[in-house]
Design a protein around this motif. Structure first.
Motif, PDB file in Angstrom:
ATOM      1  N   UNK A 107      13.153 -13.646 -15.200  1.00  0.00           N
ATOM      2  CA  UNK A 107      14.246 -13.170 -14.341  1.00  0.00           C
ATOM      3  C   UNK A 107      15.198 -12.285 -15.130  1.00  0.00           C
ATOM      4  N   UNK A 108      15.809 -11.326 -14.439  1.00  0.00           N
ATOM      5  CA  UNK A 108      16.878 -10.514 -15.007  1.00  0.00           C
ATOM      6  C   UNK A 108      16.493  -9.708 -16.223  1.00  0.00           C
ATOM      7  N   UNK A 109      15.307  -9.126 -16.220  1.00  0.00           N
ATOM      8  CA  UNK A 109      14.876  -8.316 -17.359  1.00  0.00           C
ATOM      9  C   UNK A 109      15.479  -6.906 -17.252  1.00  0.00           C
ATOM     10  N   UNK A 110      15.878  -6.355 -18.381  1.00  0.00           N
ATOM     11  CA  UNK A 110      16.626  -5.103 -18.382  1.00  0.00           C
ATOM     12  C   UNK A 110      15.712  -3.883 -18.340  1.00  0.00           C
ATOM     13  N   UNK A 111      16.140  -2.914 -17.541  1.00  0.00           N
ATOM     14  CA  UNK A 111      15.536  -1.580 -17.499  1.00  0.00           C
ATOM     15  C   UNK A 111      16.641  -0.589 -17.846  1.00  0.00           C
ATOM     16  N   UNK A 112      16.324   0.402 -18.672  1.00  0.00           N
ATOM     17  CA  UNK A 112      17.329   1.351 -19.162  1.00  0.00           C
ATOM     18  C   UNK A 112      16.857   2.780 -18.913  1.00  0.00           C
ATOM     19  N   UNK A 113      17.803   3.668 -18.613  1.00  0.00           N
ATOM     20  CA  UNK A 113      17.472   5.083 -18.463  1.00  0.00           C
ATOM     21  C   UNK A 113      18.505   5.937 -19.202  1.00  0.00           C
ATOM     22  N   UNK A 114      18.000   6.954 -19.897  1.00  0.00           N
ATOM     23  CA  UNK A 114      18.841   7.991 -20.499  1.00  0.00           C
ATOM     24  C   UNK A 114      18.612   9.272 -19.714  1.00  0.00           C
ATOM     25  N   UNK A 115      19.724   9.926 -19.335  1.00  0.00           N
ATOM     26  CA  UNK A 115      19.628  11.157 -18.552  1.00  0.00           C
ATOM     27  C   UNK A 115      20.230  12.315 -19.331  1.00  0.00           C
ATOM     28  N   UNK A 116      19.435  13.375 -19.511  1.00  0.00           N
ATOM     29  CA  UNK A 116      19.898  14.586 -20.181  1.00  0.00           C
ATOM     30  C   UNK A 116      19.946  15.700 -19.142  1.00  0.00           C
ATOM     31  N   UNK A 117      21.147  16.209 -18.820  1.00  0.00           N
ATOM     32  CA  UNK A 117      21.237  17.265 -17.814  1.00  0.00           C
ATOM     33  C   UNK A 117      20.601  18.559 -18.302  1.00  0.00           C
ATOM     34  N   UNK A 118      20.068  19.323 -17.372  1.00  0.00           N
ATOM     35  CA  UNK A 118      19.511  20.629 -17.722  1.00  0.00           C
ATOM     36  C   UNK A 118      20.595  21.516 -18.323  1.00  0.00           C
ATOM     37  N   UNK A 119      21.784  21.482 -17.746  1.00  0.00           N
ATOM     38  CA  UNK A 119      22.928  22.230 -18.262  1.00  0.00           C
ATOM     39  C   UNK A 119      23.675  21.342 -19.244  1.00  0.00           C
ATOM     40  N   UNK A 120      23.140  21.271 -20.464  1.00  0.00           N
ATOM     41  CA  UNK A 120      23.723  20.379 -21.467  1.00  0.00           C
ATOM     42  C   UNK A 120      25.036  20.903 -22.028  1.00  0.00           C
ATOM     43  N   UNK A 121      25.351  22.192 -21.767  1.00  0.00           N
ATOM     44  CA  UNK A 121      26.634  22.753 -22.229  1.00  0.00           C
ATOM     45  C   UNK A 121      27.782  22.198 -21.410  1.00  0.00           C
ATOM     46  N   UNK A 122      27.578  22.115 -20.115  1.00  0.00           N
ATOM     47  CA  UNK A 122      28.681  21.769 -19.219  1.00  0.00           C
ATOM     48  C   UNK A 122      28.687  20.325 -18.736  1.00  0.00           C
ATOM     49  N   UNK A 123      27.588  19.599 -18.998  1.00  0.00           N
ATOM     50  CA  UNK A 123      27.527  18.209 -18.555  1.00  0.00           C
ATOM     51  C   UNK A 123      27.110  17.305 -19.709  1.00  0.00           C
ATOM     52  N   UNK A 124      27.656  16.113 -19.726  1.00  0.00           N
ATOM     53  CA  UNK A 124      27.330  15.148 -20.772  1.00  0.00           C
ATOM     54  C   UNK A 124      26.040  14.410 -20.432  1.00  0.00           C
ATOM     55  N   UNK A 125      25.404  13.863 -21.453  1.00  0.00           N
ATOM     56  CA  UNK A 125      24.303  12.933 -21.217  1.00  0.00           C
ATOM     57  C   UNK A 125      24.894  11.587 -20.806  1.00  0.00           C
ATOM     58  N   UNK A 126      24.159  10.853 -20.006  1.00  0.00           N
ATOM     59  CA  UNK A 126      24.622   9.537 -19.550  1.00  0.00           C
ATOM     60  C   UNK A 126      23.455   8.561 -19.570  1.00  0.00           C
ATOM     61  N   UNK A 127      23.776   7.288 -19.447  1.00  0.00           N
ATOM     62  CA  UNK A 127      22.758   6.238 -19.425  1.00  0.00           C
ATOM     63  C   UNK A 127      23.138   5.213 -18.367  1.00  0.00           C
ATOM     64  N   UNK A 128      22.147   4.454 -17.944  1.00  0.00           N
ATOM     65  CA  UNK A 128      22.390   3.398 -16.959  1.00  0.00           C
ATOM     66  C   UNK A 128      21.409   2.260 -17.192  1.00  0.00           C
ATOM     67  N   UNK A 129      21.788   1.073 -16.730  1.00  0.00           N
ATOM     68  CA  UNK A 129      20.949  -0.117 -16.885  1.00  0.00           C
ATOM     69  C   UNK A 129      20.910  -0.888 -15.576  1.00  0.00           C
ATOM     70  N   UNK A 130      19.741  -1.432 -15.268  1.00  0.00           N
ATOM     71  CA  UNK A 130      19.576  -2.339 -14.134  1.00  0.00           C
ATOM     72  C   UNK A 130      18.724  -3.513 -14.602  1.00  0.00           C
ATOM     73  N   UNK A 131      18.547  -4.495 -13.744  1.00  0.00           N
ATOM     74  CA  UNK A 131      17.695  -5.645 -14.081  1.00  0.00           C
ATOM     75  C   UNK A 131      16.636  -5.838 -13.006  1.00  0.00           C
ATOM     76  N   UNK A 132      15.532  -6.440 -13.418  1.00  0.00           N
ATOM     77  CA  UNK A 132      14.424  -6.705 -12.499  1.00  0.00           C
ATOM     78  C   UNK A 132      13.863  -8.094 -12.796  1.00  0.00           C
ATOM     79  N   UNK A 133      13.405  -8.767 -11.752  1.00  0.00           N
ATOM     80  CA  UNK A 133      12.780 -10.079 -11.901  1.00  0.00           C
ATOM     81  C   UNK A 133      11.273  -9.944 -11.680  1.00  0.00           C
ATOM     82  N   UNK A 134      10.504 -10.499 -12.605  1.00  0.00           N
ATOM     83  CA  UNK A 134       9.035 -10.500 -12.496  1.00  0.00           C
ATOM     84  C   UNK A 134       8.594 -11.936 -12.251  1.00  0.00           C
ATOM     85  N   UNK A 135       8.003 -12.192 -11.101  1.00  0.00           N
ATOM     86  CA  UNK A 135       7.572 -13.552 -10.765  1.00  0.00           C
ATOM     87  C   UNK A 135       6.169 -13.815 -11.305  1.00  0.00           C
TER      88      UNK A 135
END
Length: 222
Positions: A107-135
């Motif tokens: 239960x509650x296993x972590x999934x992570x994503x890193x996002x790099x915008x195409x316009x890296x000059x004007x936008x920052x990179x960001x990350x996010x996390x969610x969880x998933x349960x595997x029965x």
């Protein structure tokens, strides 16, 4: 750019001309120049004038959206149904664990994503996390009703021959070696414990067997 940035004042009436003009969207960066030319209304008595200032444009923020995926069963590889983050600007997503990974049950296993915008000059990179349960997955047991036997035949591999989709241990009731009484549709039961108890549940199955009576003939000698 607007009135909050292009807000020069003069000691008399006149016309301001800004460079860059109002409405311009500057790229991100520090110390960018803003210029104004001022033409007084009374050009007979006053000269034109100019001024310069600088402005810093910070990188823009963008929205990364990713909800906790619904539960999956062990053996299901991670894919687009789970790794489905979206962003408000174009860019590239890198997931950890990657697509194709098969997670262990839990239960509650972590999934992570890193996002790099195409316009890296004007936008920052960001990350996010969610969880998933595997029965835990349920093993598939296969066991057909055995052929009929005659009374006196002990139960053995010909009757107690269930198979499973994963390795594990079978426990039969009645046990191997049991001699059943004659009768039709007698129950045979098996309990299966998988070797990988972390990712698979136990399972059981039932079949029936018919035991025919043993015909005996007595002959009295004359």
């Amino acid at each position: 750019l607007g009135g909050a940035q292009l807000n020069a004042t003069a000691s008399m009436s006149g016309t301001f001309t800004y460079t860059p003009a109002a409405g311009t969207v500057l790229n991100a960066g520090a110390g960018q120049p803003l210029h104004v030319d001022f033409v007084p209304t009374d050009t007979a008595n006053y000269t034109t004038a100019a001024a310069d200032v600088t402005i810093t444009v910070n990188q823009g923020t963008h929205v990364l959206t990713w909800a906790n995926p619904t539960s999956i069963v062990y053996g299901t590889a991670l894919g687009g149904t789970q790794l489905n983050a979206t962003a408000s600007v174009p860019g590239a997503f890198t997931y950890t664990p990657a697509a194709g990974t098969v997670l262990n049950a839990g239960a509650g296993q972590s999934l992570h994503v890193d996002f790099v915008p195409t316009d890296a000059v004007n936008y920052t990179t960001v990350a996010a996390d969610v969880t998933i349960t595997v029965t835990q997955a349920t093993p598939v047991l296969t066991w057909a009703n055995p052929a009929a036997i005659t009374y006196g035949t002990a139960l053995g591999g010909a009757q107690l021959n269930a198979t499973a989709s994963v390795p594990g241990t079978f426990t039969y009731t009645p046990a191997v070696g049991t001699v059943l009484n004659a009768g039709t549709g007698q129950p045979l039961h098996v309990d299966f414990v998988p070797a990988d108890t972390a990712n698979y549940t136990t399972a059981s199955a039932d079949v029936t067997i018919t035991v025919a009576a043993d015909a005996q003939i007595s002959v009295t000698p004359p």
